[in-house]
Scaffold this motif. Structure first.
Motif, PDB file in Angstrom:
ATOM      1  N   UNK A   2       0.826  -1.306   0.176  1.00  0.00           N
ATOM      2  CA  UNK A   2       0.083   0.107  -0.051  1.00  0.00           C
ATOM      3  C   UNK A   2       0.863   1.141  -0.193  1.00  0.00           C
ATOM      4  N   UNK A   3       1.733   1.093   0.906  1.00  0.00           N
ATOM      5  CA  UNK A   3       2.711   2.364   0.920  1.00  0.00           C
ATOM      6  C   UNK A   3       3.451   2.933  -0.473  1.00  0.00           C
ATOM      7  N   UNK A   4       4.041   1.601  -0.987  1.00  0.00           N
ATOM      8  CA  UNK A   4       4.988   1.868  -2.064  1.00  0.00           C
ATOM      9  C   UNK A   4       4.034   1.999  -3.355  1.00  0.00           C
ATOM     10  N   UNK A   5       2.884   1.567  -3.483  1.00  0.00           N
ATOM     11  CA  UNK A   5       1.817   2.047  -4.648  1.00  0.00           C
ATOM     12  C   UNK A   5       1.642   3.676  -4.663  1.00  0.00           C
ATOM     13  N   UNK A   6       1.550   4.070  -3.372  1.00  0.00           N
ATOM     14  CA  UNK A   6       1.233   5.396  -2.721  1.00  0.00           C
ATOM     15  C   UNK A   6       2.525   6.348  -3.192  1.00  0.00           C
ATOM     16  N   UNK A   7       3.544   5.804  -2.759  1.00  0.00           N
ATOM     17  CA  UNK A   7       4.676   6.488  -3.272  1.00  0.00           C
ATOM     18  C   UNK A   7       4.940   6.551  -4.632  1.00  0.00           C
ATOM     19  N   UNK A   8       4.727   5.375  -5.488  1.00  0.00           N
ATOM     20  CA  UNK A   8       4.863   5.088  -6.949  1.00  0.00           C
ATOM     21  C   UNK A   8       3.914   6.423  -7.537  1.00  0.00           C
TER      22      UNK A   8
ATOM     23  N   UNK B 130       4.197  -0.437  12.133  1.00  0.00           N
ATOM     24  CA  UNK B 130       4.905   0.816  11.732  1.00  0.00           C
ATOM     25  C   UNK B 130       4.552   0.851  10.264  1.00  0.00           C
ATOM     26  N   UNK B 131       4.770  -0.096   9.421  1.00  0.00           N
ATOM     27  CA  UNK B 131       4.512  -0.054   7.966  1.00  0.00           C
ATOM     28  C   UNK B 131       2.952   0.252   7.967  1.00  0.00           C
ATOM     29  N   UNK B 132       2.101  -0.334   8.602  1.00  0.00           N
ATOM     30  CA  UNK B 132       0.540  -0.003   8.343  1.00  0.00           C
ATOM     31  C   UNK B 132       0.166   1.478   9.017  1.00  0.00           C
ATOM     32  N   UNK B 133       0.917   1.920   9.833  1.00  0.00           N
ATOM     33  CA  UNK B 133       0.221   3.321  10.102  1.00  0.00           C
ATOM     34  C   UNK B 133       0.826   4.247   9.229  1.00  0.00           C
ATOM     35  N   UNK B 134       2.049   4.176   8.572  1.00  0.00           N
ATOM     36  CA  UNK B 134       2.357   4.899   7.475  1.00  0.00           C
ATOM     37  C   UNK B 134       1.512   4.612   6.088  1.00  0.00           C
ATOM     38  N   UNK B 135       1.247   3.444   5.922  1.00  0.00           N
ATOM     39  CA  UNK B 135      -0.031   3.410   4.597  1.00  0.00           C
ATOM     40  C   UNK B 135      -1.101   4.080   5.068  1.00  0.00           C
ATOM     41  N   UNK B 136      -1.568   3.685   6.450  1.00  0.00           N
ATOM     42  CA  UNK B 136      -2.868   4.253   6.634  1.00  0.00           C
ATOM     43  C   UNK B 136      -3.000   5.836   6.426  1.00  0.00           C
ATOM     44  N   UNK B 137      -1.835   6.610   6.810  1.00  0.00           N
ATOM     45  CA  UNK B 137      -1.736   8.124   6.586  1.00  0.00           C
ATOM     46  C   UNK B 137      -1.823   8.369   5.152  1.00  0.00           C
ATOM     47  N   UNK B 138      -0.857   7.771   4.170  1.00  0.00           N
ATOM     48  CA  UNK B 138      -0.928   7.957   3.045  1.00  0.00           C
ATOM     49  C   UNK B 138      -2.118   7.725   2.218  1.00  0.00           C
ATOM     50  N   UNK B 139      -3.118   6.886   2.666  1.00  0.00           N
ATOM     51  CA  UNK B 139      -4.285   6.361   2.167  1.00  0.00           C
ATOM     52  C   UNK B 139      -5.041   7.554   2.549  1.00  0.00           C
ATOM     53  N   UNK B 140      -5.187   8.251   3.783  1.00  0.00           N
ATOM     54  CA  UNK B 140      -5.909   8.967   4.276  1.00  0.00           C
ATOM     55  C   UNK B 140      -5.937  10.431   3.369  1.00  0.00           C
ATOM     56  N   UNK B 141      -4.353  10.630   2.949  1.00  0.00           N
ATOM     57  CA  UNK B 141      -4.157  11.784   2.306  1.00  0.00           C
ATOM     58  C   UNK B 141      -4.679  11.382   0.799  1.00  0.00           C
ATOM     59  N   UNK B 142      -4.451  10.492   0.319  1.00  0.00           N
ATOM     60  CA  UNK B 142      -4.778  10.137  -1.152  1.00  0.00           C
ATOM     61  C   UNK B 142      -6.288  10.197  -1.522  1.00  0.00           C
ATOM     62  N   UNK B 143      -6.795   9.610  -0.512  1.00  0.00           N
ATOM     63  CA  UNK B 143      -8.248   9.419  -0.674  1.00  0.00           C
ATOM     64  C   UNK B 143      -9.456  10.418  -0.006  1.00  0.00           C
TER      65      UNK B 143
ATOM     66  N   UNK C 135      15.936  -5.749  12.805  1.00  0.00           N
ATOM     67  CA  UNK C 135      15.217  -4.591  13.563  1.00  0.00           C
ATOM     68  C   UNK C 135      16.038  -3.329  12.904  1.00  0.00           C
ATOM     69  N   UNK C 136      16.841  -2.983  13.868  1.00  0.00           N
ATOM     70  CA  UNK C 136      17.731  -1.534  13.565  1.00  0.00           C
ATOM     71  C   UNK C 136      16.766  -0.314  13.300  1.00  0.00           C
ATOM     72  N   UNK C 137      15.591  -0.437  13.500  1.00  0.00           N
ATOM     73  CA  UNK C 137      14.721   0.810  13.581  1.00  0.00           C
ATOM     74  C   UNK C 137      14.393   1.706  12.223  1.00  0.00           C
ATOM     75  N   UNK C 138      14.932   0.884  11.252  1.00  0.00           N
ATOM     76  CA  UNK C 138      14.766   1.487   9.784  1.00  0.00           C
ATOM     77  C   UNK C 138      13.124   1.450   9.436  1.00  0.00           C
ATOM     78  N   UNK C 139      12.113   0.464   9.979  1.00  0.00           N
ATOM     79  CA  UNK C 139      10.817   0.654   9.661  1.00  0.00           C
ATOM     80  C   UNK C 139      10.267   1.818  10.494  1.00  0.00           C
ATOM     81  N   UNK C 140      10.491   1.710  11.747  1.00  0.00           N
ATOM     82  CA  UNK C 140       9.733   2.773  12.692  1.00  0.00           C
ATOM     83  C   UNK C 140      10.188   4.218  12.221  1.00  0.00           C
TER      84      UNK C 140
END
Length: 373
Positions: A233-239, A292-305, A354-359
């Motif tokens: 979801x995130x990547x499709x909206x970045x694209x 983490x990936x899911x809340x980023x995706x939710x925000x991008x969807x909220x903005x896009x839709x 881990x290494x915190x890249x996702x968050x």
């Protein structure tokens, strides 16, 4: 942050909850790259030389220790500072490209050549033009390509290519990211009712049984992964930001809605790790990166839709993360919890895991999206 620096080279990858280091000489290519990303992004956010110096320390290690000029490949893992696995991994090269793209976006021109060098390795060895995907794994001497084909390495390659495009403005990277997204999120997903399965055979037929007996495999788990549906979801909206087509938003919504509706734990909150083809939870652990990936995706969807439902999902996820995953005593996030949100381990980070890249990446993506709307 200074504790992350390993004076023998690169970074420490393995930490207990309180920040103490264990297995100092155990290192992973993916974590090395992710931590470069972390410090480059920290420098962008907060300024100052300390983060830039740490990122440079990591770059030096990537270029001098992980990279082996003689065989023209990167070391996958180190054990006690010695090479332990030299298998060539597309997943690894995706993060190499992501690291260099982040460095270039932050103003270091030396990384431009590294991006194109990594592209060359992917193009020469991994790209399967006949099927339109990257292969996953090749022997250290580059002689034998595994028959396994998977979505995970291609997903992260798509992400890295988007960042490479943003760093270079070279349409070549965007065009390849587009091909990967169309192949995985549409063509392959349509073979499994619109959702993204993880594992394929060489001819791209679905392998429904791969790792069925190992559903918790770190990189190749069995089952539908809610976190990978929302990561796409995130990547499709970045694209979509760079190459807008209606199907991207439509498929992004479908993937997110299906993942959330199937995997959200109504009793204890949070998204479970995996579910089977019948929609039943097959792994009820909860991983930090999925949330983490899911809340980023939710925000991008909220903005896009413009649909407030996605801000509600965003708030649900953040409240859950703040309550259960954020370590309010020592900082950062716990890596993994049981289904009832109890702790699984006192290890906050392990090499490659881990290494915190996702968050950090998810938070930055939301901040940037809010600034640019």
């Amino acid at each position: 942050y200074q504790q992350a620096k390993d004076d023998q080279g690169g970074f420490h990858h393995n930490y207990f909850d309180n920040g103490d280091v264990f297995d100092a000489g155990n290192k992973h290519l993916v974590s090395s790259c992710r931590m470069i990303f972390n410090f480059e992004q920290s420098q962008r956010l907060f300024g100052g030389e300390k983060y830039k110096a740490l990122a440079q320390h990591g770059l030096d290690y990537l270029r001098s220790a992980h990279w082996q000029n003689e065989r023209q490949g990167y070391v996958w893992t180190f054990d006690q500072y010695k090479d332990s696995d030299e298998t060539n991994q597309c997943y690894g090269l995706a993060f190499v490209m992501l690291a260099f793209a982040t460095v270039l976006k932050n103003g270091d021109e030396s990384a431009r050549a590294d991006i194109y060098h990594t592209w060359g390795l992917l193009e020469q060895h991994f790209w399967q033009a006949d099927i339109g995907l990257y292969a996953d794994e090749i022997t250290p001497d580059w002689s034998t390509v595994s028959d396994y084909r998977g979505q995970n390495a291609n997903m992260h390659a798509c992400e890295a290519l988007i960042l490479a495009y943003e760093a270079t403005n070279d349409e070549m990277f965007l065009d390849r990211a587009y091909l990967l997204a169309k192949k995985i999120a549409v063509e392959q997903a349509d073979k499994s009712n619109g959702l993204i399965w993880e594992h394929f055979n060489k001819d791209l037929s679905i392998d429904w049984d791969y790792n069925k007996d190992d559903p918790k495999n770190l990189y190749r788990p069995w089952g539908f992964q809610p976190g990978h549906q929302t990561e796409w979801t995130k990547l499709l909206l970045m694209l979509h930001k760079h190459k807008p087509e209606a199907w991207m938003v439509e498929r992004a919504q479908f993937l997110f809605d299906q993942a959330f509706d199937t995997a959200w734990d109504d009793e204890n909150g949070g998204l479970f790790y995996g579910y089977n083809p019948e929609g039943e939870i097959c792994d009820d652990d909860k991983y930090f990166w999925v949330q983490a990936e899911s809340f980023a995706a939710a925000a991008l969807l909220a903005i896009a839709t413009g649909d407030d439902k996605y801000w509600q999902r965003y708030d649900q996820l953040w409240q859950y993360c703040w309550t259960h995953f954020v370590d309010h005593d020592f900082g950062a996030w716990f890596r993994i919890l049981n289904g009832d949100n109890s702790k699984v381990t006192d290890k906050k980070s392990e090499a490659g895991a881990k290494c915190d890249y996702h968050t950090l990446g998810a938070c930055l993506l939301v901040l940037d999206a809010l600034d640019n709307r």
